[in-house]
Motif scaffolding. Structure first.
Motif, PDB file in Angstrom:
ATOM      1  N   LYS A 170       0.812  -1.225   0.000  1.00 55.14           N
ATOM      2  CA  LYS A 170       0.000   0.000   0.000  1.00 55.14           C
ATOM      3  C   LYS A 170       0.843   1.272   0.000  1.00 55.14           C
ATOM      4  O   LYS A 170       0.315   2.366  -0.200  1.00 55.14           O
ATOM      5  CB  LYS A 170      -0.925   0.021   1.221  1.00 55.14           C
ATOM      6  N   LEU A 171       2.138   1.146   0.235  1.00 57.84           N
ATOM      7  CA  LEU A 171       2.983   2.336   0.331  1.00 57.84           C
ATOM      8  C   LEU A 171       2.966   3.223  -0.912  1.00 57.84           C
ATOM      9  O   LEU A 171       2.881   4.450  -0.773  1.00 57.84           O
ATOM     10  CB  LEU A 171       4.419   1.949   0.700  1.00 57.84           C
ATOM     11  N   PRO A 172       3.035   2.682  -2.132  1.00 53.57           N
ATOM     12  CA  PRO A 172       2.986   3.587  -3.289  1.00 53.57           C
ATOM     13  C   PRO A 172       1.720   4.451  -3.328  1.00 53.57           C
ATOM     14  O   PRO A 172       1.784   5.637  -3.652  1.00 53.57           O
ATOM     15  CB  PRO A 172       3.066   2.644  -4.489  1.00 53.57           C
ATOM     16  N   ALA A 173       0.583   3.877  -2.978  1.00 53.46           N
ATOM     17  CA  ALA A 173      -0.661   4.655  -2.959  1.00 53.46           C
ATOM     18  C   ALA A 173      -0.627   5.720  -1.870  1.00 53.46           C
ATOM     19  O   ALA A 173      -1.089   6.850  -2.082  1.00 53.46           O
ATOM     20  CB  ALA A 173      -1.855   3.732  -2.765  1.00 53.46           C
ATOM     21  N   LEU A 174      -0.085   5.386  -0.722  1.00 56.55           N
ATOM     22  CA  LEU A 174       0.024   6.377   0.353  1.00 56.55           C
ATOM     23  C   LEU A 174       0.967   7.507  -0.039  1.00 56.55           C
ATOM     24  O   LEU A 174       0.699   8.680   0.246  1.00 56.55           O
ATOM     25  CB  LEU A 174       0.509   5.714   1.646  1.00 56.55           C
ATOM     26  N   ILE A 175       2.038   7.170  -0.704  1.00 57.11           N
ATOM     27  CA  ILE A 175       2.989   8.193  -1.144  1.00 57.11           C
ATOM     28  C   ILE A 175       2.361   9.044  -2.247  1.00 57.11           C
ATOM     29  O   ILE A 175       2.571  10.263  -2.291  1.00 57.11           O
ATOM     30  CB  ILE A 175       4.320   7.551  -1.553  1.00 57.11           C
ATOM     31  N   ALA A 176       1.556   8.445  -3.102  1.00 57.25           N
ATOM     32  CA  ALA A 176       0.841   9.225  -4.118  1.00 57.25           C
ATOM     33  C   ALA A 176      -0.116  10.208  -3.445  1.00 57.25           C
ATOM     34  O   ALA A 176      -0.219  11.370  -3.852  1.00 57.25           O
ATOM     35  CB  ALA A 176       0.083   8.293  -5.057  1.00 57.25           C
ATOM     36  N   PHE A 177      -0.794   9.759  -2.413  1.00 54.07           N
ATOM     37  CA  PHE A 177      -1.691  10.647  -1.661  1.00 54.07           C
ATOM     38  C   PHE A 177      -0.894  11.751  -0.982  1.00 54.07           C
ATOM     39  O   PHE A 177      -1.296  12.914  -0.984  1.00 54.07           O
ATOM     40  CB  PHE A 177      -2.512   9.846  -0.657  1.00 54.07           C
ATOM     41  N   PRO A 223       7.324   6.069   8.950  1.00 60.37           N
ATOM     42  CA  PRO A 223       8.444   5.716   9.831  1.00 60.37           C
ATOM     43  C   PRO A 223       8.407   4.270  10.337  1.00 60.37           C
ATOM     44  O   PRO A 223       9.422   3.753  10.791  1.00 60.37           O
ATOM     45  CB  PRO A 223       8.313   6.697  11.000  1.00 60.37           C
ATOM     46  N   ALA A 224       7.264   3.616  10.233  1.00 61.20           N
ATOM     47  CA  ALA A 224       7.160   2.224  10.692  1.00 61.20           C
ATOM     48  C   ALA A 224       7.803   1.242   9.715  1.00 61.20           C
ATOM     49  O   ALA A 224       7.996   0.075  10.052  1.00 61.20           O
ATOM     50  CB  ALA A 224       5.694   1.862  10.913  1.00 61.20           C
ATOM     51  N   PHE A 225       8.129   1.708   8.515  1.00 59.32           N
ATOM     52  CA  PHE A 225       8.726   0.848   7.494  1.00 59.32           C
ATOM     53  C   PHE A 225      10.209   1.159   7.346  1.00 59.32           C
ATOM     54  O   PHE A 225      10.665   2.258   7.633  1.00 59.32           O
ATOM     55  CB  PHE A 225       8.020   1.058   6.149  1.00 59.32           C
ATOM     56  N   ALA A 226      10.939   0.174   6.866  1.00 57.64           N
ATOM     57  CA  ALA A 226      12.368   0.354   6.605  1.00 57.64           C
ATOM     58  C   ALA A 226      12.543   1.435   5.532  1.00 57.64           C
ATOM     59  O   ALA A 226      11.733   1.523   4.603  1.00 57.64           O
ATOM     60  CB  ALA A 226      12.986  -0.957   6.117  1.00 57.64           C
ATOM     61  N   PRO A 227      13.589   2.254   5.662  1.00 54.79           N
ATOM     62  CA  PRO A 227      13.823   3.301   4.654  1.00 54.79           C
ATOM     63  C   PRO A 227      13.902   2.756   3.226  1.00 54.79           C
ATOM     64  O   PRO A 227      13.433   3.412   2.292  1.00 54.79           O
ATOM     65  CB  PRO A 227      15.155   3.917   5.086  1.00 54.79           C
ATOM     66  N   GLN A 228      14.444   1.562   3.064  1.00 54.72           N
ATOM     67  CA  GLN A 228      14.535   0.960   1.730  1.00 54.72           C
ATOM     68  C   GLN A 228      13.145   0.690   1.158  1.00 54.72           C
ATOM     69  O   GLN A 228      12.922   0.855  -0.048  1.00 54.72           O
ATOM     70  CB  GLN A 228      15.334  -0.353   1.768  1.00 54.72           C
ATOM     71  N   ALA A 229      12.214   0.257   1.991  1.00 49.54           N
ATOM     72  CA  ALA A 229      10.849  -0.026   1.537  1.00 49.54           C
ATOM     73  C   ALA A 229      10.149   1.269   1.122  1.00 49.54           C
ATOM     74  O   ALA A 229       9.435   1.301   0.108  1.00 49.54           O
ATOM     75  CB  ALA A 229      10.059  -0.726   2.634  1.00 49.54           C
ATOM     76  N   VAL A 230      10.356   2.319   1.882  1.00 52.57           N
ATOM     77  CA  VAL A 230       9.744   3.612   1.558  1.00 52.57           C
ATOM     78  C   VAL A 230      10.333   4.157   0.257  1.00 52.57           C
ATOM     79  O   VAL A 230       9.599   4.651  -0.613  1.00 52.57           O
ATOM     80  CB  VAL A 230       9.911   4.616   2.723  1.00 52.57           C
ATOM     81  N   GLU A 231      11.641   4.052   0.093  1.00 50.27           N
ATOM     82  CA  GLU A 231      12.279   4.534  -1.134  1.00 50.27           C
ATOM     83  C   GLU A 231      11.801   3.736  -2.346  1.00 50.27           C
ATOM     84  O   GLU A 231      11.523   4.302  -3.403  1.00 50.27           O
ATOM     85  CB  GLU A 231      13.797   4.465  -1.021  1.00 50.27           C
ATOM     86  N   ALA A 232      11.673   2.429  -2.209  1.00 48.50           N
ATOM     87  CA  ALA A 232      11.169   1.596  -3.307  1.00 48.50           C
ATOM     88  C   ALA A 232       9.732   2.000  -3.649  1.00 48.50           C
ATOM     89  O   ALA A 232       9.357   2.049  -4.829  1.00 48.50           O
ATOM     90  CB  ALA A 232      11.230   0.124  -2.930  1.00 48.50           C
TER      91      ALA A 232
END
Length: 75
Positions: A6-13, A46-55
């Motif tokens: 779900k991270l890409p959608a959250l980052i899009a938001f 912040p609950a996710f690894a920085p690599q996961a957020v960057e991806a």
């Protein structure tokens, strides 16, 4: 539960909310987006690894993620 999927959608938001700062006055932006902005930026990401957020940020820039705000309705 928020998963990495779900991270890409959250980052899009999050990007949409950033764009809205230029369009709305501060009070209106805060009413509409203050709570979700805080939740995404201070609690979820912040609950996710920085690599996961960057991806997810890279994936968000691709053509497959579409964010439609709540205000968008079909007529």
């Amino acid at each position: 539960m928020i998963t990495e999927r779900k991270l890409p959608a959250l980052i899009a938001f999050q990007s949409f909310m950033t764009d809205q700062r230029a369009v709305l006055d501060a009070a209106e932006w805060s009413i509409k987006f203050g709570r979700p902005w805080h939740r995404i930026t201070k609690q979820i990401l912040p609950a996710f690894a920085p690599q996961a957020v960057e991806a997810a940020r890279i994936a968000e820039q691709g053509p497959t993620v579409l964010y439609l705000p709540v205000e968008a309705t079909a007529r």
